[in-house]
Design a protein around this motif. Structure first.
Motif, mmCIF file in Angstrom:
data_model
loop_
_atom_site.group_PDB
_atom_site.id
_atom_site.type_symbol
_atom_site.label_atom_id
_atom_site.label_comp_id
_atom_site.label_asym_id
_atom_site.label_seq_id
_atom_site.Cartn_x
_atom_site.Cartn_y
_atom_site.Cartn_z
ATOM 1 N N HIS A 62 1.013 -1.155 0.326
ATOM 2 C CA HIS A 62 -0.266 0.299 0.024
ATOM 3 C C HIS A 62 0.581 1.456 0.274
ATOM 4 N N HIS A 129 -6.728 -7.856 -1.540
ATOM 5 C CA HIS A 129 -6.737 -9.019 -0.494
ATOM 6 C C HIS A 129 -6.972 -10.041 -0.658
ATOM 7 N N HIS A 195 -3.784 -4.391 10.252
ATOM 8 C CA HIS A 195 -4.908 -3.813 9.712
ATOM 9 C C HIS A 195 -5.547 -5.354 8.661
ATOM 10 N N ALA A 197 -7.051 -6.999 5.944
ATOM 11 C CA ALA A 197 -6.509 -7.088 5.421
ATOM 12 C C ALA A 197 -6.582 -9.188 5.227
ATOM 13 N N ILE A 215 -8.773 -0.904 5.136
ATOM 14 C CA ILE A 215 -7.831 -1.647 3.723
ATOM 15 C C ILE A 215 -6.749 -1.642 3.810
ATOM 16 N N ASP A 275 0.308 -9.227 3.490
ATOM 17 C CA ASP A 275 0.912 -8.446 2.472
ATOM 18 C C ASP A 275 2.239 -8.545 1.757
HETATM 19 ZN ZN ZN Z 1 -3.221 -4.674 2.946
#
Ligand code: ZN
Length: 319
Positions: A62, A129, A195, A197, A215, A275
């Motif tokens: 991100h 995600h 977060h 995800a 997000i 991520d």
């Molecule tokens: Zn993420």
């Protein structure tokens, strides 16, 4: 590679009878943004591709912005594969411009819309995600196979074979997830992470998910958010929270301290690869290993029954 190719083209220009043989054996030079896309392209591309991921272990997609050497790599690549769905928020403008001049494909952008989760809180965009659920990642894998076949039609049969093998692995992983995550007591199926995800994960496996940040990691969680989550932890007696390899653990630690101050102990359930994948060269640096790690870590921490070292006994010790 570009030198070799130029050399070949010069030679083949003088040999008109077999001009395509040289190119057919040429390795496709691919740059992928995330490790998950890179690993999937390697699985499907096999010996026909050389893939480089721009974002290594622990890198937050991100927030990631392309470096000078990334730009060079992308402009020289035969093919650029990126995720889309606004995952690479800081690179988006560059990637869209690049797509006008180079072979560049956002591999998750064509996901069937009815499979996607949309979020008013995320500018009305879709949650990117999708790699968290093997059954959803199948769509991305198929798209990558399609793009590779369009780029190298001569190797389409090999891509189809490799895709079938990878899809079988995805099916096995999905069913492993359903089995072990289903062993967690129902009232403990709450996944609290740094977060947001795990929306698709929660929907697929029947878990409630609570992310401290939204997000995207771009927006900071305020003190109000932290203190209301502390209350949630305490009143619902949630016993574990998870840190993520690509996000600071500061908020999770603040939550745990807040709960402790109210007399409720919360443990860290482990580190999840939300991520980004695990350390280079490990099983967790593959798509299958990354998700096996997440499933196994979550189920074990929340009181489920898991096999030692995961689905196939390949997880690193201590994960
Ligand atoms: Zn993420």
């Amino acid at each position: 590679m570009s030198l070799n190719r130029r050399h070949f083209l010069t030679l083949t220009a003088a040999a008109p009878f077999a001009p395509h043989l040289a190119l057919a054996s040429d390795v496709l030079n691919i740059v992928a943004t995330t490790g998950m896309i890179a690993d999937t392209a390697r699985r499907i591309g096999g010996s026909h591709v050389a893939v480089r991921a721009l974002m290594g272990p622990g890198v937050d997609p991100h927030a990631y912005r392309q470096t000078r050497s990334d730009i060079t790599a992308m402009t020289r690549a035969d093919l650029v594969l990126w995720h889309g769905l606004y995952l690479e928020a800081q690179m988006e403008e560059f990637l869209v411009k690049l797509a006008r001049r180079r072979a560049s494909v956002a591999v998750a952008d064509d996901m069937p819309r009815d499979l996607l989760i949309s979020h008013a809180a995320y500018d009305g965009r879709f949650d990117p995600h999708v790699w968290m659920v093997p059954a959803l990642w199948t769509h991305v894998a198929r798209r990558i196979a399609e793009v590779l076949s369009e780029t190298r039609p001569d190797a389409a049969d090999d891509f189809a074979t490799n895709l079938a093998v990878f899809e079988a692995d995805l099916t096995k992983l999905q069913s492993y997830g359903e089995t072990v995550l289903g062993t967690v007591p129902e009232d403990a199926r709450v996944l609290l992470t740094a977060h947001d995800a795990f929306g698709y994960f929660g929907r697929a496996f029947g878990y409630e998910v609570i992310g401290i940040q939204g997000i995207s990691t771009e927006s900071e969680a305020g003190l109000n958010r932290i203190s209301s989550l502390v209350d949630t932890l305490v009143t619902r007696k949630i016993g574990a929270a998870f840190v993520e390899s690509s996000v600071s653990d500061r908020n999770i630690r603040a939550l745990i301290e807040g709960a402790t101050a109210q007399g409720h102990e919360v443990s860290i359930g482990g580190e999840l690869f939300s991520d980004a994948m695990g350390a280079d060269g490990t099983y967790e640096a593959t798509y299958i290993g990354m998700i096996d790690h997440n499933i196994t870590t979550i189920a074990a921490a929340l009181g489920g029954t898991v096999p030692a070292r995961g689905m196939s006994g390949n997880l690193s010790v201590g994960s």
